[in-house]
Design an enzyme around this catalytic site. Sequence first.
Site, PDB file in Angstrom:
ATOM      1  N   GLU A   1       0.825  -1.206   0.000  1.00  0.00           N
ATOM      2  CA  GLU A   1       0.000   0.000   0.000  1.00  0.00           C
ATOM      3  C   GLU A   1       0.858   1.254   0.000  1.00  0.00           C
ATOM      4  O   GLU A   1       0.592   2.201  -0.751  1.00  0.00           O
ATOM      5  CB  GLU A   1      -0.939  -0.001   1.204  1.00  0.00           C
ATOM      6  CG  GLU A   1      -1.882   1.203   1.183  1.00  0.00           C
ATOM      7  CD  GLU A   1      -2.572   1.453   2.515  1.00  0.00           C
ATOM      8  OE1 GLU A   1      -3.775   1.714   2.513  1.00  0.00           O
ATOM      9  OE2 GLU A   1      -1.877   1.393   3.564  1.00  0.00           O
TER      10      GLU A   1
ATOM     11  N   TRP B   1      -8.485  -1.887  -0.164  1.00  0.00           N
ATOM     12  CA  TRP B   1      -9.257  -0.748  -0.668  1.00  0.00           C
ATOM     13  C   TRP B   1     -10.473  -1.178  -1.483  1.00  0.00           C
ATOM     14  O   TRP B   1     -11.140  -0.333  -2.089  1.00  0.00           O
ATOM     15  CB  TRP B   1      -8.353   0.164  -1.514  1.00  0.00           C
ATOM     16  CG  TRP B   1      -7.466   1.046  -0.697  1.00  0.00           C
ATOM     17  CD1 TRP B   1      -6.295   0.710  -0.085  1.00  0.00           C
ATOM     18  CD2 TRP B   1      -7.681   2.433  -0.387  1.00  0.00           C
ATOM     19  NE1 TRP B   1      -5.758   1.788   0.580  1.00  0.00           N
ATOM     20  CE2 TRP B   1      -6.591   2.858   0.406  1.00  0.00           C
ATOM     21  CE3 TRP B   1      -8.679   3.338  -0.719  1.00  0.00           C
ATOM     22  CZ2 TRP B   1      -6.488   4.159   0.878  1.00  0.00           C
ATOM     23  CZ3 TRP B   1      -8.567   4.647  -0.252  1.00  0.00           C
ATOM     24  CH2 TRP B   1      -7.485   5.042   0.541  1.00  0.00           C
TER      25      TRP B   1
ATOM     26  N   TYR C   1      -4.556   9.255  -1.812  1.00  0.00           N
ATOM     27  CA  TYR C   1      -3.225   9.671  -1.377  1.00  0.00           C
ATOM     28  C   TYR C   1      -2.207   9.771  -2.514  1.00  0.00           C
ATOM     29  O   TYR C   1      -1.405  10.715  -2.542  1.00  0.00           O
ATOM     30  CB  TYR C   1      -2.714   8.708  -0.296  1.00  0.00           C
ATOM     31  CG  TYR C   1      -3.599   8.692   0.920  1.00  0.00           C
ATOM     32  CD1 TYR C   1      -3.476   9.668   1.909  1.00  0.00           C
ATOM     33  CD2 TYR C   1      -4.581   7.719   1.068  1.00  0.00           C
ATOM     34  CE1 TYR C   1      -4.299   9.668   3.018  1.00  0.00           C
ATOM     35  CE2 TYR C   1      -5.420   7.720   2.173  1.00  0.00           C
ATOM     36  CZ  TYR C   1      -5.280   8.690   3.142  1.00  0.00           C
ATOM     37  OH  TYR C   1      -6.105   8.704   4.233  1.00  0.00           O
TER      38      TYR C   1
ATOM     39  N   CYS D   1      -7.753  10.504   5.580  1.00  0.00           N
ATOM     40  CA  CYS D   1      -7.917  10.112   6.988  1.00  0.00           C
ATOM     41  C   CYS D   1      -6.632  10.389   7.748  1.00  0.00           C
ATOM     42  O   CYS D   1      -6.655  10.975   8.827  1.00  0.00           O
ATOM     43  CB  CYS D   1      -8.305   8.637   7.100  1.00  0.00           C
ATOM     44  SG  CYS D   1      -9.979   8.269   6.546  1.00  0.00           S
TER      45      CYS D   1
ATOM     46  N   ARG E   1      -7.167  12.614  11.140  1.00  0.00           N
ATOM     47  CA  ARG E   1      -8.437  13.232  11.509  1.00  0.00           C
ATOM     48  C   ARG E   1      -9.465  12.209  11.960  1.00  0.00           C
ATOM     49  O   ARG E   1     -10.344  12.504  12.787  1.00  0.00           O
ATOM     50  CB  ARG E   1      -8.999  14.034  10.333  1.00  0.00           C
ATOM     51  CG  ARG E   1      -9.378  13.175   9.140  1.00  0.00           C
ATOM     52  CD  ARG E   1     -10.217  13.897   8.097  1.00  0.00           C
ATOM     53  NE  ARG E   1     -10.556  12.990   7.013  1.00  0.00           N
ATOM     54  CZ  ARG E   1     -11.596  12.166   7.015  1.00  0.00           C
ATOM     55  NH1 ARG E   1     -12.410  12.123   8.063  1.00  0.00           N
ATOM     56  NH2 ARG E   1     -11.831  11.359   5.997  1.00  0.00           N
TER      57      ARG E   1
ATOM     58  N   ASP F   1      -9.862   4.524  12.908  1.00  0.00           N
ATOM     59  CA  ASP F   1     -10.435   3.242  13.300  1.00  0.00           C
ATOM     60  C   ASP F   1      -9.374   2.521  14.130  1.00  0.00           C
ATOM     61  O   ASP F   1      -8.389   1.999  13.599  1.00  0.00           O
ATOM     62  CB  ASP F   1     -10.787   2.457  12.039  1.00  0.00           C
ATOM     63  CG  ASP F   1     -11.257   1.036  12.294  1.00  0.00           C
ATOM     64  OD1 ASP F   1     -11.163   0.556  13.441  1.00  0.00           O
ATOM     65  OD2 ASP F   1     -11.707   0.388  11.330  1.00  0.00           O
TER      66      ASP F   1
ATOM     67  N   TYR G   1     -15.558   0.915  16.470  1.00  0.00           N
ATOM     68  CA  TYR G   1     -16.908   0.602  16.009  1.00  0.00           C
ATOM     69  C   TYR G   1     -17.536  -0.473  16.894  1.00  0.00           C
ATOM     70  O   TYR G   1     -16.840  -1.345  17.428  1.00  0.00           O
ATOM     71  CB  TYR G   1     -16.877   0.118  14.558  1.00  0.00           C
ATOM     72  CG  TYR G   1     -16.486   1.195  13.572  1.00  0.00           C
ATOM     73  CD1 TYR G   1     -17.354   2.235  13.278  1.00  0.00           C
ATOM     74  CD2 TYR G   1     -15.252   1.186  12.944  1.00  0.00           C
ATOM     75  CE1 TYR G   1     -17.020   3.230  12.382  1.00  0.00           C
ATOM     76  CE2 TYR G   1     -14.886   2.173  12.045  1.00  0.00           C
ATOM     77  CZ  TYR G   1     -15.780   3.193  11.768  1.00  0.00           C
ATOM     78  OH  TYR G   1     -15.428   4.188  10.888  1.00  0.00           O
TER      79      TYR G   1
END
Length: 278
Positions: A64, A86, A101, A160, A180, A183, A223
Site C-alpha cells: 500500500e 481498498w 493519497y 484520513c 483526523r 479506526d 466501532y
Amino acid sequence: MEPYLNLLRDVYTRGIDKPQRAKVGGRSLLCRSLFAPNPIRLDLAAGFPLLTTKRMAIRPVAVELLWFLSGSTNNNDLLAQNVRIWDAWADPVTGELGPVYGKQWRRWEAADGRRVDQITELVQNVRAVAADPWHPAARRLLLTAWNPGDMPPPTTPTGCHTLAQFNVTAGRLSCHLYQRSADMLLGVPYNIASYALLTHLLARVTGLGVGEYVHSFGDAHVYENHFEQVAEQLTRTPRPLPTLVLADDITSLDDVRVDQISVAGYDPHPPIRGEVAV
C-alpha cells in the site's frame, strides 16, 4: 506498542457511544469515540512498530505504501499484488478511487495549474536540512493529503491520515502524523506501520538515522462491531518488537520494491479479525 494499547484502552473505556455514517451490511453502527486524545509516541530505533498483540502482515503495509508513492489511485494495481484493503471503496468497473493519497502526494493541483510532487520536494528538503541545519525548510518538512478543493464525496476515505511533519535533529529523522479519523482496531495499526516504514525509507535515501514516531488524532474510535475484538486484544501481553530489514541498494523512493522490505524477529499473538465499516 504499549502506547497504542493504552490509547485503545482509553477509547474503549472512556469513549462516548455516538452515531456516525459508516455501515456494515447495510446496518448503521454506533462508534465509541474520543476526540483529540493524548498522542502515541514511539522510538523507532527501539524496534519496528508492527503490532504484536495480534498478527499483522508487513507485505500489505509495504504494498500500500509503495502504491501511494507510485502516485496510483487505481485499486487494480493493488489487486494485481493480491492486496484487497481498498476494495470496499473502489469503482467496481474501473477500479478508480478518486483523488486519494497517490494523487495528493505526487500530483497536488495548485491554484496556478502546477502539479506539485510533494514526495520529490520532501526528499530534497530533508537532504537540504540534513546538510545545513539553518536551512529554511527545517520546519516545513510537510506531507499533506487533505486538499479541500479536491475532496470527493465523504464516502471515500481520502485524507484520513491528513498531515505528516518530519523533523531532522542530530542526524535522525522523526515523523509526526495527524489523523483526523482513526479506526482504532483495524486502521490505526496499519497507519502506524505505514508511516514508520515511510520514515525509515525516507531516512535511508537521505542518509539519516531514525528518531521518533508521533501519532496525533482527531476522532479516535472503536466501532460497535469491534468491541469484542478490542476486549480480547487488551487481555494480551505485548511481545518484543521486530526489526525492520531494508535492502542495502535502496537509494530512491521512486523504485523501492516490496521484496526489499521485510521484518526479522516477529513473534505476534494470533490474528484478530474484524469487518470493516464503510
